[in-house]
Design a protein around this motif. Structure first.
Motif, short mmCIF file in Angstrom:
data_model
loop_
_atom_site.label_atom_id
_atom_site.label_comp_id
_atom_site.label_asym_id
_atom_site.label_seq_id
_atom_site.Cartn_x
_atom_site.Cartn_y
_atom_site.Cartn_z
N GLN A 1 19.37 27.12 -13.40
CA GLN A 1 19.78 26.19 -14.32
C GLN A 1 19.26 24.98 -13.89
N GLU A 2 19.01 24.14 -15.13
CA GLU A 2 18.36 22.86 -14.82
C GLU A 2 19.00 21.82 -13.79
N ILE A 3 18.29 21.35 -13.06
CA ILE A 3 18.63 20.27 -12.07
C ILE A 3 18.40 18.74 -12.63
N ALA A 4 19.28 17.84 -12.71
CA ALA A 4 18.87 16.72 -13.19
C ALA A 4 17.76 15.73 -12.45
N PRO A 5 16.84 15.22 -13.01
CA PRO A 5 15.80 14.27 -12.26
C PRO A 5 16.67 13.14 -11.95
N ARG B 1 11.18 14.46 -3.81
CA ARG B 1 11.70 13.75 -4.73
C ARG B 1 13.35 13.82 -4.76
N ASN B 2 13.72 14.93 -4.06
CA ASN B 2 15.07 15.15 -3.97
C ASN B 2 16.02 15.36 -5.32
N CYS B 3 15.39 15.85 -6.22
CA CYS B 3 15.67 15.74 -7.73
C CYS B 3 15.12 16.96 -8.39
N GLY B 4 15.60 17.23 -9.66
CA GLY B 4 14.97 18.16 -10.41
C GLY B 4 13.75 17.64 -11.06
N VAL B 5 12.80 18.43 -10.97
CA VAL B 5 11.22 18.14 -11.61
C VAL B 5 10.97 19.06 -12.74
N LEU B 6 10.10 18.85 -13.64
CA LEU B 6 9.86 19.28 -14.93
C LEU B 6 8.94 20.66 -14.83
N ASP B 7 9.12 21.51 -15.60
CA ASP B 7 8.41 22.76 -15.55
C ASP B 7 8.06 23.03 -17.01
N PHE C 1 13.67 22.87 -13.74
CA PHE C 1 13.79 24.12 -13.44
C PHE C 1 13.53 24.41 -11.68
N ARG C 2 13.11 23.16 -11.26
CA ARG C 2 12.98 22.98 -9.74
C ARG C 2 13.18 21.84 -9.05
N ARG C 3 13.79 22.03 -8.01
CA ARG C 3 14.03 20.83 -7.07
C ARG C 3 13.08 20.70 -6.25
N SER C 4 12.59 19.22 -6.32
CA SER C 4 11.54 19.02 -5.46
C SER C 4 12.16 18.38 -4.05
N ARG C 5 11.63 18.96 -3.24
CA ARG C 5 12.07 18.58 -1.87
C ARG C 5 11.83 17.22 -1.59
N LEU D 1 -2.63 20.30 -4.23
CA LEU D 1 -1.71 19.83 -3.20
C LEU D 1 -0.52 19.09 -3.78
N ARG D 2 -0.82 18.22 -4.72
CA ARG D 2 0.29 17.64 -5.38
C ARG D 2 1.31 18.51 -5.97
N GLU D 3 0.75 19.58 -6.79
CA GLU D 3 1.56 20.58 -7.35
C GLU D 3 2.07 21.80 -6.44
N GLU D 4 2.35 21.31 -5.22
CA GLU D 4 3.28 22.51 -4.47
C GLU D 4 4.19 22.73 -5.19
N GLY D 5 4.47 23.87 -4.97
CA GLY D 5 5.75 24.89 -5.48
C GLY D 5 5.25 25.20 -6.98
N TYR D 6 4.04 25.04 -7.48
CA TYR D 6 3.51 25.28 -8.89
C TYR D 6 2.55 26.23 -8.81
N CYS D 7 1.95 27.10 -9.95
CA CYS D 7 0.78 27.89 -9.81
C CYS D 7 0.25 27.26 -10.98
N HIS D 8 -1.26 27.83 -10.99
CA HIS D 8 -2.05 27.37 -12.12
C HIS D 8 -1.70 28.41 -13.21
N GLU D 9 -1.88 27.69 -14.45
CA GLU D 9 -1.56 28.51 -15.78
C GLU D 9 -2.74 28.27 -16.59
#
Length: 173
Positions: A123-127, A58-64, A52-56, A90-98
């Motif tokens: 919607q899911e984005i293919a990796p 990696r230019n693809c869907g990444v896991l969540d 549920f995230r498009r990595s800028r 830094l690696r997990e840019e676009g993500y937050c701690h849980e």
């Protein structure tokens, strides 16, 4: 795999479920070998995986991870030194701690850090093949259950096939 009795002040527990499951890939971001920090395969209850995230980068869907009371997510539990926390963030840019509880080697690890996507797609984005291979390599290298690895592989392949066909992908809710 190393077993740690409890978290100390200079380390924290981290549950990885995507490309960070692969210690070789994690080393790229953290700048040092991470094999020694692997506790073992772990289970996160009450969540499911989704792309549920498009990595800028990696230019693809990444896991969540998405809350889902009837599901579980398999991943890798690390016991990382606090000095690696800023590089991991830094690696997990676009993500937050849980903060979650995971089970590993028959023991529950409360106050474990994981990351979830801040702005989920509808919607899911293919990796892509590269990201998929890193995720699968990490799952196999760190001993995730074979059945789970096959299910993950088939889900990835299904998303890639549907995207190539132009079919709709799974929604977040």
């Amino acid at each position: 795999m190393v077993a740690f009795a409890s978290s100390s002040n200079d380390h924290f527990y981290y549950f990885a479920y995507g490309s960070c499951m692969c210690p070789v890939d994690l080393k790229r971001s953290l700048g040092e070998n991470t094999h020694a920090y692997v506790v073992g395969p772990a289970t996160l209850a009450g969540y499911r995986l989704g792309f549920f995230r498009r990595s800028r980068l990696r230019n693809c869907g990444v896991l969540d991870v998405v809350a889902d009371p009837g599901s579980t997510v398999q991943g890798v539990l690390y016991h990382l030194p606090w000095r690696l926390s800023p590089a991991l963030d830094l690696r997990e840019e676009g993500y937050c701690h849980e903060t979650v509880a995971v089970t590993c080697n028959g023991q529950t690890y409360d106050n474990t850090r994981t990351y979830s996507v801040i702005s989920k797609t509808h919607q899911e984005i293919a990796p892509n093949e590269w990201y998929s291979s890193v995720v699968m390599r990490g799952a196999a290298t760190c001993g995730l259950p074979e059945q789970y690895c096959w299910e993950l592989f088939h889900h990835i392949h299904s998303l890639q096939r549907r995207q190539a066909d132009g079919s709709p992908l799974r929604r977040t809710a």
